[in-house]
Design a protein around this motif. Structure first.
Motif, PDB file in Angstrom:
ATOM      1  N   TRP A  28       0.827  -1.191   0.000  1.00  0.00           N
ATOM      2  CA  TRP A  28       0.000   0.000   0.000  1.00  0.00           C
ATOM      3  C   TRP A  28       0.869   1.253   0.000  1.00  0.00           C
ATOM      4  O   TRP A  28       1.897   1.292   0.674  1.00  0.00           O
ATOM      5  N   LYS A  29       0.441   2.267  -0.725  1.00  0.00           N
ATOM      6  CA  LYS A  29       1.106   3.567  -0.688  1.00  0.00           C
ATOM      7  C   LYS A  29       0.414   4.393   0.381  1.00  0.00           C
ATOM      8  O   LYS A  29      -0.795   4.615   0.313  1.00  0.00           O
ATOM      9  N   THR A  30       1.185   4.837   1.379  1.00  0.00           N
ATOM     10  CA  THR A  30       0.614   5.607   2.471  1.00  0.00           C
ATOM     11  C   THR A  30       0.367   7.043   2.016  1.00  0.00           C
ATOM     12  O   THR A  30       0.844   7.468   0.969  1.00  0.00           O
ATOM     13  N   ALA A  36       3.859   0.518   2.540  1.00  0.00           N
ATOM     14  CA  ALA A  36       3.628  -0.359   3.687  1.00  0.00           C
ATOM     15  C   ALA A  36       3.134  -1.700   3.160  1.00  0.00           C
ATOM     16  O   ALA A  36       2.359  -1.751   2.199  1.00  0.00           O
ATOM     17  N   ALA A  37       3.595  -2.770   3.787  1.00  0.00           N
ATOM     18  CA  ALA A  37       3.155  -4.114   3.429  1.00  0.00           C
ATOM     19  C   ALA A  37       2.223  -4.624   4.521  1.00  0.00           C
ATOM     20  O   ALA A  37       2.511  -4.483   5.710  1.00  0.00           O
ATOM     21  N   ILE A  38       1.099  -5.196   4.102  1.00  0.00           N
ATOM     22  CA  ILE A  38       0.164  -5.805   5.041  1.00  0.00           C
ATOM     23  C   ILE A  38       0.087  -7.285   4.693  1.00  0.00           C
ATOM     24  O   ILE A  38      -0.205  -7.653   3.555  1.00  0.00           O
ATOM     25  N   GLY A  91     -12.648  -0.881  -2.506  1.00  0.00           N
ATOM     26  CA  GLY A  91     -11.934  -1.001  -3.772  1.00  0.00           C
ATOM     27  C   GLY A  91     -10.437  -1.038  -3.533  1.00  0.00           C
ATOM     28  O   GLY A  91      -9.942  -1.875  -2.802  1.00  0.00           O
ATOM     29  N   SER A  92      -9.705  -0.087  -4.130  1.00  0.00           N
ATOM     30  CA  SER A  92      -8.253  -0.046  -3.961  1.00  0.00           C
ATOM     31  C   SER A  92      -7.837   1.024  -2.955  1.00  0.00           C
ATOM     32  O   SER A  92      -6.683   1.433  -2.918  1.00  0.00           O
ATOM     33  N   SER A  93      -8.772   1.484  -2.126  1.00  0.00           N
ATOM     34  CA  SER A  93      -8.480   2.483  -1.093  1.00  0.00           C
ATOM     35  C   SER A  93      -8.676   1.881   0.292  1.00  0.00           C
ATOM     36  O   SER A  93      -9.618   1.127   0.533  1.00  0.00           O
ATOM     37  N   LEU A  94      -7.774   2.255   1.192  1.00  0.00           N
ATOM     38  CA  LEU A  94      -7.838   1.791   2.565  1.00  0.00           C
ATOM     39  C   LEU A  94      -7.792   3.010   3.475  1.00  0.00           C
ATOM     40  O   LEU A  94      -6.852   3.797   3.424  1.00  0.00           O
ATOM     41  N   LEU A 101      -7.958   7.744  23.143  1.00  0.00           N
ATOM     42  CA  LEU A 101      -9.153   7.914  23.986  1.00  0.00           C
ATOM     43  C   LEU A 101     -10.459   7.857  23.196  1.00  0.00           C
ATOM     44  O   LEU A 101     -11.480   8.365  23.639  1.00  0.00           O
ATOM     45  N   LYS A 102     -10.432   7.292  22.028  1.00  0.00           N
ATOM     46  CA  LYS A 102     -11.591   7.120  21.149  1.00  0.00           C
ATOM     47  C   LYS A 102     -12.242   8.435  20.712  1.00  0.00           C
ATOM     48  O   LYS A 102     -13.314   8.430  20.132  1.00  0.00           O
ATOM     49  N   ILE A 103     -11.611   9.570  20.987  1.00  0.00           N
ATOM     50  CA  ILE A 103     -12.192  10.843  20.557  1.00  0.00           C
ATOM     51  C   ILE A 103     -11.226  11.685  19.724  1.00  0.00           C
ATOM     52  O   ILE A 103     -11.651  12.505  18.945  1.00  0.00           O
ATOM     53  N   PHE A 104      -9.927  11.487  19.917  1.00  0.00           N
ATOM     54  CA  PHE A 104      -8.938  12.222  19.132  1.00  0.00           C
ATOM     55  C   PHE A 104      -8.423  11.277  18.056  1.00  0.00           C
ATOM     56  O   PHE A 104      -7.589  10.410  18.324  1.00  0.00           O
ATOM     57  N   CYS A 105      -8.937  11.420  16.852  1.00  0.00           N
ATOM     58  CA  CYS A 105      -8.641  10.476  15.780  1.00  0.00           C
ATOM     59  C   CYS A 105      -8.018  11.175  14.577  1.00  0.00           C
ATOM     60  O   CYS A 105      -8.322  12.331  14.287  1.00  0.00           O
ATOM     61  N   LYS A 106      -7.163  10.427  13.874  1.00  0.00           N
ATOM     62  CA  LYS A 106      -6.608  10.866  12.598  1.00  0.00           C
ATOM     63  C   LYS A 106      -6.807   9.740  11.600  1.00  0.00           C
ATOM     64  O   LYS A 106      -6.654   8.569  11.933  1.00  0.00           O
ATOM     65  N   THR A 107      -7.166  10.133  10.380  1.00  0.00           N
ATOM     66  CA  THR A 107      -7.394   9.137   9.325  1.00  0.00           C
ATOM     67  C   THR A 107      -6.488   9.453   8.144  1.00  0.00           C
ATOM     68  O   THR A 107      -6.282  10.612   7.795  1.00  0.00           O
ATOM     69  N   GLN A 108      -5.935   8.389   7.569  1.00  0.00           N
ATOM     70  CA  GLN A 108      -5.150   8.489   6.349  1.00  0.00           C
ATOM     71  C   GLN A 108      -5.770   7.589   5.297  1.00  0.00           C
ATOM     72  O   GLN A 108      -6.290   6.522   5.619  1.00  0.00           O
ATOM     73  N   LYS A 109      -5.683   8.020   4.049  1.00  0.00           N
ATOM     74  CA  LYS A 109      -6.157   7.202   2.934  1.00  0.00           C
ATOM     75  C   LYS A 109      -4.941   6.590   2.241  1.00  0.00           C
ATOM     76  O   LYS A 109      -4.045   7.314   1.811  1.00  0.00           O
ATOM     77  N   TRP A 110      -4.902   5.258   2.179  1.00  0.00           N
ATOM     78  CA  TRP A 110      -3.819   4.527   1.516  1.00  0.00           C
ATOM     79  C   TRP A 110      -4.358   3.955   0.206  1.00  0.00           C
ATOM     80  O   TRP A 110      -5.545   3.648   0.093  1.00  0.00           O
TER      81      TRP A 110
END
Length: 113
Positions: A28-30, A36-38, A91-94, A101-110
Protein backbone atom coordinates in the motif's frame (compact mmCIF):
# COMPACT_ATOMS: atom_id res chain seq x y z
CA UNK A 1 5.53 -41.02 -10.31
CA UNK A 2 4.89 -40.33 -6.61
CA UNK A 3 7.31 -37.39 -6.71
CA UNK A 4 5.50 -35.80 -9.69
CA UNK A 5 2.13 -36.21 -7.98
CA UNK A 6 3.49 -34.69 -4.75
CA UNK A 7 4.89 -31.69 -6.62
CA UNK A 8 1.61 -31.18 -8.49
CA UNK A 9 -0.34 -31.32 -5.23
CA UNK A 10 2.03 -28.82 -3.56
CA UNK A 11 1.71 -26.41 -6.51
CA UNK A 12 -2.09 -26.68 -6.42
CA UNK A 13 -2.18 -25.93 -2.69
CA UNK A 14 0.09 -22.90 -3.11
CA UNK A 15 -2.08 -21.47 -5.88
CA UNK A 16 -5.26 -22.14 -3.91
CA UNK A 17 -3.81 -20.33 -0.89
CA UNK A 18 -3.05 -17.27 -3.01
CA UNK A 19 -6.60 -17.24 -4.34
CA UNK A 20 -7.97 -16.98 -0.80
CA UNK A 21 -5.79 -14.06 0.30
CA UNK A 22 -7.65 -11.37 2.23
CA UNK A 23 -8.15 -8.15 0.21
CA UNK A 24 -6.21 -6.10 2.80
CA UNK A 25 -3.05 -8.11 2.13
CA UNK A 26 -0.48 -6.57 -0.19
CA UNK A 27 1.53 -3.40 -0.66
CA UNK A 28 0.00 0.00 0.00
CA UNK A 29 1.11 3.57 -0.69
CA UNK A 30 0.61 5.61 2.47
CA UNK A 31 -0.65 9.17 2.49
CA UNK A 32 2.92 10.38 3.10
CA UNK A 33 4.16 8.46 0.01
CA UNK A 34 5.87 5.54 1.75
CA UNK A 35 5.13 1.90 1.02
CA UNK A 36 3.63 -0.36 3.69
CA UNK A 37 3.15 -4.11 3.43
CA UNK A 38 0.16 -5.81 5.04
CA UNK A 39 0.38 -9.56 5.45
CA UNK A 40 -0.93 -12.35 7.60
CA UNK A 41 0.65 -12.93 11.01
CA UNK A 42 -0.53 -14.73 14.11
CA UNK A 43 -4.18 -14.95 13.06
CA UNK A 44 -4.35 -11.29 12.05
CA UNK A 45 -2.61 -8.87 9.71
CA UNK A 46 0.68 -7.09 10.47
CA UNK A 47 1.52 -3.74 8.90
CA UNK A 48 5.21 -3.11 8.19
CA UNK A 49 6.79 -0.09 6.53
CA UNK A 50 8.90 -1.04 3.49
CA UNK A 51 10.28 2.37 2.54
CA UNK A 52 11.17 5.65 4.19
CA UNK A 53 12.94 6.62 7.39
CA UNK A 54 11.28 3.82 9.40
CA UNK A 55 11.56 1.02 6.80
CA UNK A 56 11.31 -2.44 8.37
CA UNK A 57 9.33 -1.25 11.38
CA UNK A 58 6.05 -2.95 12.22
CA UNK A 59 3.51 -0.19 12.75
CA UNK A 60 0.31 -2.08 13.34
CA UNK A 61 -1.69 -5.24 13.74
CA UNK A 62 -5.30 -5.68 12.66
CA UNK A 63 -7.93 -8.39 12.82
CA UNK A 64 -10.86 -8.70 10.44
CA UNK A 65 -14.14 -7.48 11.90
CA UNK A 66 -16.40 -8.13 8.89
CA UNK A 67 -17.50 -6.34 5.71
CA UNK A 68 -13.95 -5.23 4.73
CA UNK A 69 -13.44 -3.67 8.16
CA UNK A 70 -10.54 -4.29 10.51
CA UNK A 71 -9.71 -3.38 14.12
CA UNK A 72 -6.47 -3.42 16.06
CA UNK A 73 -3.59 -1.11 16.88
CA UNK A 74 -1.56 1.46 14.94
CA UNK A 75 1.81 2.84 16.02
CA UNK A 76 3.08 6.25 14.93
CA UNK A 77 6.65 5.39 13.89
CA UNK A 78 7.88 8.93 14.57
CA UNK A 79 7.17 8.84 18.32
CA UNK A 80 6.52 5.11 18.97
CA UNK A 81 3.08 5.80 20.46
CA UNK A 82 0.45 3.13 19.87
CA UNK A 83 -3.23 3.95 19.34
CA UNK A 84 -6.42 1.96 18.88
CA UNK A 85 -6.84 1.54 15.17
CA UNK A 86 -9.30 0.62 12.51
CA UNK A 87 -9.27 0.23 8.77
CA UNK A 88 -11.97 0.08 6.14
CA UNK A 89 -11.39 -1.15 2.63
CA UNK A 90 -13.23 0.18 -0.41
CA UNK A 91 -11.93 -1.00 -3.77
CA UNK A 92 -8.25 -0.05 -3.96
CA UNK A 93 -8.48 2.48 -1.09
CA UNK A 94 -7.84 1.79 2.56
CA UNK A 95 -8.86 4.29 5.23
CA UNK A 96 -6.55 3.84 8.23
CA UNK A 97 -7.66 5.51 11.48
CA UNK A 98 -5.81 5.81 14.77
CA UNK A 99 -7.53 7.15 17.90
CA UNK A 100 -6.42 8.23 21.35
CA UNK A 101 -9.15 7.91 23.99
CA UNK A 102 -11.59 7.12 21.15
CA UNK A 103 -12.19 10.84 20.56
CA UNK A 104 -8.94 12.22 19.13
CA UNK A 105 -8.64 10.48 15.78
CA UNK A 106 -6.61 10.87 12.60
CA UNK A 107 -7.39 9.14 9.33
CA UNK A 108 -5.15 8.49 6.35
CA UNK A 109 -6.16 7.20 2.93
CA UNK A 110 -3.82 4.53 1.52
CA UNK A 111 -3.84 3.25 -2.07
CA UNK A 112 -3.16 -0.33 -3.14
CA UNK A 113 -0.08 -0.78 -5.31
Amino acid sequence: MFRKMSMALAATLLLAGAAYADPIEGNWKTQSGETAAIGGCGGGFCITLKTGKHAGKQIGKMNASGDNKYKGTITDPADDKTYSGSASLSGSSLNMTGCALKIFCKTQKWTKL
